[in-house]
Design a protein around this motif. Sequence first.
Motif, PDB file in Angstrom:
ATOM      1  N   ARG A   1      -2.851  -5.756   7.267  1.00  0.00           N
ATOM      2  CA  ARG A   1      -1.513  -5.147   7.348  1.00  0.00           C
ATOM      3  C   ARG A   1      -0.819  -5.121   5.998  1.00  0.00           C
ATOM      4  NH1 ARG A   1       2.156  -7.468  11.604  1.00  0.00           N
ATOM      5  NH2 ARG A   1       3.534  -5.966  10.622  1.00  0.00           N
ATOM      6  N   ASN A   2      -1.560  -5.456   4.951  1.00  0.00           N
ATOM      7  CA  ASN A   2      -0.978  -5.498   3.607  1.00  0.00           C
ATOM      8  C   ASN A   2      -1.887  -4.763   2.621  1.00  0.00           C
ATOM      9  OD1 ASN A   2       1.369  -6.450   2.347  1.00  0.00           O
ATOM     10  ND2 ASN A   2       0.269  -8.135   1.393  1.00  0.00           N
ATOM     11  N   LYS A   3      -2.633  -3.787   3.129  1.00  0.00           N
ATOM     12  CA  LYS A   3      -3.680  -3.126   2.338  1.00  0.00           C
ATOM     13  C   LYS A   3      -3.146  -2.410   1.102  1.00  0.00           C
ATOM     14  CE  LYS A   3      -7.297  -2.459   5.722  1.00  0.00           C
ATOM     15  NZ  LYS A   3      -7.974  -1.569   6.621  1.00  0.00           N
ATOM     16  N   ASP A   4      -1.999  -1.744   1.217  1.00  0.00           N
ATOM     17  CA  ASP A   4      -1.472  -0.979   0.082  1.00  0.00           C
ATOM     18  C   ASP A   4      -1.121  -1.921  -1.072  1.00  0.00           C
ATOM     19  OD1 ASP A   4      -0.860   1.367  -1.230  1.00  0.00           O
ATOM     20  OD2 ASP A   4       1.096   1.630  -0.281  1.00  0.00           O
ATOM     21  N   ALA A   5      -0.446  -3.024  -0.771  1.00  0.00           N
ATOM     22  CA  ALA A   5      -0.091  -3.983  -1.822  1.00  0.00           C
ATOM     23  C   ALA A   5      -1.347  -4.619  -2.413  1.00  0.00           C
ATOM     24  CB  ALA A   5       0.854  -5.049  -1.275  1.00  0.00           C
ATOM     25  N   ASP A   6      -2.329  -4.919  -1.571  1.00  0.00           N
ATOM     26  CA  ASP A   6      -3.595  -5.491  -2.037  1.00  0.00           C
ATOM     27  C   ASP A   6      -4.306  -4.525  -2.985  1.00  0.00           C
ATOM     28  OD1 ASP A   6      -5.909  -7.474  -1.753  1.00  0.00           O
ATOM     29  OD2 ASP A   6      -6.837  -5.630  -1.036  1.00  0.00           O
TER      30      ASP A   6
END
Length: 140
Positions: A122-127
């Motif tokens: 749920r944090n793929k973009d920031a990762d």
Amino acid sequence: MDQQVGIWRLHTDGAARGNPGPAGIGVVLIDPRGQVAERVARFIGTATNNVAEYTALITGLQRALEHGARRLEVYSDSELMVRQLNGQYRVKNDGLKPLYRQVLDLVARFDAVRFVHVPRERNKDADRLANQGIDDAGER
């Protein structure tokens, strides 16, 4: 909806290849209408993963303030950092203590901030942005 009154969302992530190693930060700031207000991908030098996580959060909080956000929900896949900021864990690492204090100083400038631990999926973009920051440094 007045952007200053609505709830902004902030996704942050830090990455280090090696611990410590080359590190990057990723930040995605979303306004109350659900529009991406800003994305940040930046190389921060050699750091531990935890330092990268806190650095990403500090950058995101600063950017949110610059955009005029007053209420913020922060999403991170760093369970340690979220639990520290929610008061469930103490900050024992001397290297993290100044970063933790800087976060608290920034949080005090908002009307409300809520920290939420989310799974990495749920944090793929920031990762992706955090890793992009490291990759971009290798191209210099």
